[in-house]
Design a protein around this motif. Structure first.
Motif, short mmCIF file in Angstrom:
data_model
loop_
_atom_site.label_atom_id
_atom_site.label_comp_id
_atom_site.label_asym_id
_atom_site.label_seq_id
_atom_site.Cartn_x
_atom_site.Cartn_y
_atom_site.Cartn_z
N ALA A 72 3.56 10.93 -1.17
CA ALA A 72 2.34 9.92 -0.77
C ALA A 72 2.50 8.84 -1.31
CB ALA A 72 1.38 10.80 -0.86
N PRO A 73 1.95 7.62 -0.71
CA PRO A 73 2.07 6.32 -1.23
C PRO A 73 1.27 6.59 -2.63
CG PRO A 73 1.47 6.44 0.81
CD PRO A 73 1.34 7.80 0.61
N GLY A 74 1.45 5.51 -3.57
CA GLY A 74 0.88 5.60 -4.94
C GLY A 74 -0.77 5.31 -4.51
N SER A 75 -1.71 5.70 -5.35
CA SER A 75 -3.11 5.14 -5.22
C SER A 75 -3.27 3.87 -5.22
CB SER A 75 -3.97 5.96 -6.48
OG SER A 75 -5.39 5.59 -6.41
N PRO A 76 -4.05 3.03 -4.37
CA PRO A 76 -4.20 1.49 -4.44
C PRO A 76 -4.65 1.09 -5.81
CG PRO A 76 -5.49 2.53 -2.85
CD PRO A 76 -4.60 3.44 -3.31
N GLU A 77 -5.50 2.19 -6.46
CA GLU A 77 -6.00 1.67 -7.65
C GLU A 77 -5.43 1.06 -8.41
OE1 GLU A 77 -9.34 4.03 -9.62
OE2 GLU A 77 -8.77 5.70 -8.01
N TRP A 78 -4.04 1.66 -8.74
CA TRP A 78 -3.23 1.13 -9.73
C TRP A 78 -2.63 -0.64 -9.57
CZ3 TRP A 78 -5.42 4.46 -11.62
CH2 TRP A 78 -5.21 5.85 -11.43
N LEU A 275 7.15 -4.78 -1.77
CA LEU A 275 6.65 -5.07 -0.38
C LEU A 275 5.12 -4.51 -0.44
CD1 LEU A 275 9.57 -3.23 1.58
CD2 LEU A 275 9.22 -5.71 1.22
N ASP A 276 4.53 -4.36 -1.74
CA ASP A 276 3.22 -4.04 -1.70
C ASP A 276 2.79 -2.79 -0.90
OD1 ASP A 276 0.43 -4.27 -2.77
OD2 ASP A 276 0.04 -5.84 -1.18
N LEU A 277 3.69 -1.74 -1.26
CA LEU A 277 3.39 -0.70 -0.23
C LEU A 277 2.12 0.36 -0.56
CD1 LEU A 277 7.16 0.47 0.54
CD2 LEU A 277 5.79 -1.10 1.83
N ASP A 278 1.78 0.15 -1.79
CA ASP A 278 0.56 1.05 -2.27
C ASP A 278 -0.77 0.61 -1.92
OD1 ASP A 278 2.23 2.90 -3.07
OD2 ASP A 278 2.44 2.04 -5.17
N ALA A 279 -1.03 -0.65 -1.43
CA ALA A 279 -2.02 -0.96 -0.93
C ALA A 279 -2.69 -0.41 0.15
CB ALA A 279 -1.91 -2.68 -0.55
N ASP A 280 -4.17 -0.65 0.15
CA ASP A 280 -4.91 0.25 1.42
C ASP A 280 -5.65 -0.97 2.14
OD1 ASP A 280 -6.64 1.38 2.81
OD2 ASP A 280 -7.58 2.78 1.26
N PRO A 281 -4.88 -1.22 3.36
CA PRO A 281 -5.27 -2.26 4.13
C PRO A 281 -6.84 -2.17 4.73
CG PRO A 281 -3.68 -1.00 5.36
CD PRO A 281 -3.77 -0.43 3.82
N ARG A 282 -7.26 -0.86 4.80
CA ARG A 282 -8.63 -0.52 5.32
C ARG A 282 -9.74 -1.31 4.25
NH1 ARG A 282 -9.51 4.72 3.90
NH2 ARG A 282 -10.06 3.82 1.99
N ASP A 283 -9.46 -1.13 3.24
CA ASP A 283 -10.56 -1.65 2.16
C ASP A 283 -10.44 -3.11 2.27
OD1 ASP A 283 -11.19 0.71 1.21
OD2 ASP A 283 -10.15 0.70 -0.65
N ILE A 284 -9.22 -3.79 2.39
CA ILE A 284 -9.12 -5.13 2.40
C ILE A 284 -9.52 -5.84 3.45
CG2 ILE A 284 -7.39 -7.00 2.01
CD1 ILE A 284 -5.61 -4.84 0.77
N THR A 285 -9.33 -5.05 4.71
CA THR A 285 -9.71 -5.58 5.90
C THR A 285 -11.19 -5.63 6.12
OG1 THR A 285 -7.67 -5.00 6.98
CG2 THR A 285 -9.60 -5.64 8.42
N ASP A 286 -11.72 -4.31 5.67
CA ASP A 286 -13.39 -4.33 5.71
C ASP A 286 -14.01 -5.52 4.73
OD1 ASP A 286 -12.92 -2.13 7.32
OD2 ASP A 286 -13.44 -0.57 5.56
N HIS A 287 -13.60 -5.65 3.74
CA HIS A 287 -14.15 -6.80 2.82
C HIS A 287 -14.04 -8.22 3.34
CE1 HIS A 287 -15.66 -8.51 -0.74
NE2 HIS A 287 -14.57 -9.33 -0.59
N LEU A 288 -12.78 -8.74 4.04
CA LEU A 288 -12.27 -9.79 4.42
C LEU A 288 -13.06 -10.00 5.82
CD1 LEU A 288 -8.60 -10.50 3.40
CD2 LEU A 288 -10.79 -11.11 2.12
#
Length: 465
Positions: A72-78, A275-288
């Motif tokens: 699984a992808p790494g947690s975006p927390e890190w 490639l910033d593969l562990d980011a969570d685009p949902r959290d980022i998009t919801d905020h922006l």
């Protein structure tokens, strides 16, 4: 961590965006899974939730063979957290515990072993040894499935200290043997020395934008890139490597050629960071998208990530001489060919050399005396001597203070180092020409960026189109 009831709701929805954020274990089967696993939904009373795969393994659960939670992808927390747990997870993923033990990990972070273990158990439910053991199991599975090496060699390459430890771990984690994990694929189809991986991520992901960004800044001899691939040489703890990244149907295809297979964990971590593969685009998009002026740009360019880097020290030199300019790239190309480590044609079969990639970036101890601008020599000296730390253990603010104390280091260069080398999600470069154009086009000013905290690094990717 979500509450157990919220986590169960995610499990019911099979939402793959939560893969890697937590893991689901079923007490009646003894198996743990990703939240997106397509298996039958277990009853709520039979489910337990864990912050890490290591915690699930430590509780006696085996990895699901269907959803493969270990990939699984790494947690975006890190990526976001700059505290000791986030930095420890980055170092463990880089294979530091296998190289230097828990003592080395604690020393890098400036903690005692007891303090570090207590902190990791509190945050993740598992200590550093358990987290490293989970990493070794995943390494072993990858090598068994993608190479024709004997199992004994794989055991030590994956980080295990004994064959028995290797066998026992695979039996506990995967409920199978090394021979079974290897499968029925003919050994002739597994080229020696080449590892093929699928790097997972949370969709969407705009890989074309990432590859175009890297291609525009590529240095001849060190790297080559196009709209659908990126290839470069890697300086790794045990030797050189060559990485080739391409888009896959729902993953990034990664081909690694390594002089030493012990470098599999750091090579994978660095490609994921690039490639910033562990980011969570949902959290980022919801905020922006809460900003009505920025929202149209975010919606129009989904899946934008922040390009990282495979080598923080290299990125620091590149930022200092400004690889955004033709002159900066020309200077870097000169340094690479004059001082870089040549990529040998054959460190081991198959041929290592790739078209266009001839050198790895110069080591910092070599750059100290290179024919380069004095500020570049000074930066290399500080990095080689450990005066400034930019590795996964680095504290971003402390690193910034150390960099700004060096001659010739501008605040803009330091911001770019925080952005790409240190993975800071909240960097903003108002004087970048592309960002300036984006702000002007949307009728925004640099002051408006304060509304986008803590995701300003991602806002810039949507502005600079």
């Amino acid at each position: 961590m979500l509450s157990d009831d919220d986590a169960y709701a995610v499990l019911r929805s099979r939402d793959g965006r939560f893969d890697g954020r937590f893991f689901v274990a079923v007490v009646t089967t003894g198996i743990f899974c990703r939240p997106s696993c397509p298996a039958a939904l277990p009853k709520r009373e039979n489910v337990r939730f864990f912050r890490s795969s290591a915690a699930a393994m430590g509780a006696g659960f085996r990895a699901c063979k269907r959803c493969r939670p270990d990939t699984a992808p790494g947690s975006p927390e890190w990526n976001v957290r700059a505290d000791v747990t986030g930095r420890a997870m980055q170092l463990i993923a880089d294979g530091l515990v296998d190289r230097e033990g828990v003592t080395g990990l604690a020393a890098k972070l400036g903690y005692s072993e007891r303090q570090l273990r207590r902190q990791l158990i509190a945050d993740l439910g598992a200590g550093p040894q358990a987290l490293a053991r989970a990493q070794r199991a995943a390494n072993a599975r990858t090598l068994l499935e993608t190479t024709s090496l004997p199992a004994g060699e794989i055991a030590f390459a994956a980080g295990f200290s004994t064959i028995r430890q290797f066998n026992d771990t695979l039996r506990q984690v995967y409920s199978t043997t090394p021979t079974s994990l290897r499968g029925s694929r003919p050994a002739a189809h597994r080229p020696p020395g080449v590892i093929h991986l699928r790097l997972t991520y949370r969709p969407p992901l705009d890989l074309r934008h990432l590859f175009e960004y890297l291609a525009a800044r590529s240095i001849p001899g060190l790297e080559e890139a196009g709209p659908d691939f990126y290839r470069r040489a890697l300086n790794l703890p045990h030797g050189l490597g060559l990485a080739t990244l391409r888009p896959g149907p729902s993953y990034v295809s990664c081909e690694l050629r390594l002089a030493d297979l012990k470098d599999l964990p750091p090579a994978v971590r660095r490609c994921r960071h690039l490639l910033d593969l562990d980011a969570d685009p949902r959290d980022i998009t919801d905020h922006l998208t809460r900003d009505p002026l920025l929202a149209p740009a975010v919606v129009a360019t989904p899946g934008r990530r922040v390009p990282g880097h495979v080598d923080p020290a290299e990125m620091a030199i590149r930022a200092l001489v400004n690889d955004e300019t033709t002159a900066g790239r020309a200077l870097l190309a000169h340094l690479i060919h004059a001082c870089g480590t040549p990529v040998p044609p054959e460190p081991g079969p198959p041929p290592f050399l790739a078209d266009g990639v001839t050198h790895a970036f110069p080591r910092m101890d070599v750059l100290v005396n290179a024919d380069a601008p004095a500020p570049a020599n000074a930066l290399a000296r500080a990095l080689a001597a450990g005066v400034v730390h930019l590795g996964p253990e680095a504290d971003r603010d402390q690193a910034e203070r150390g960099l700004l104390a060096l001659p010739g280091m501008s605040r803009e260069a330091v911001a770019r180092i925080r952005l790409r080398a240190l993975g800071d999600p909240d960097v903003f470069l108002p004087t970048d020409p592309a960002v300036e154009r984006g702000l002007s086009h949307l009728g925004l000013t640099a002051e408006d960026s304060q509304r986008w905290r803590p995701w300003r690094s991602y806002a810039m990717q949507h502005l600079a189109t």
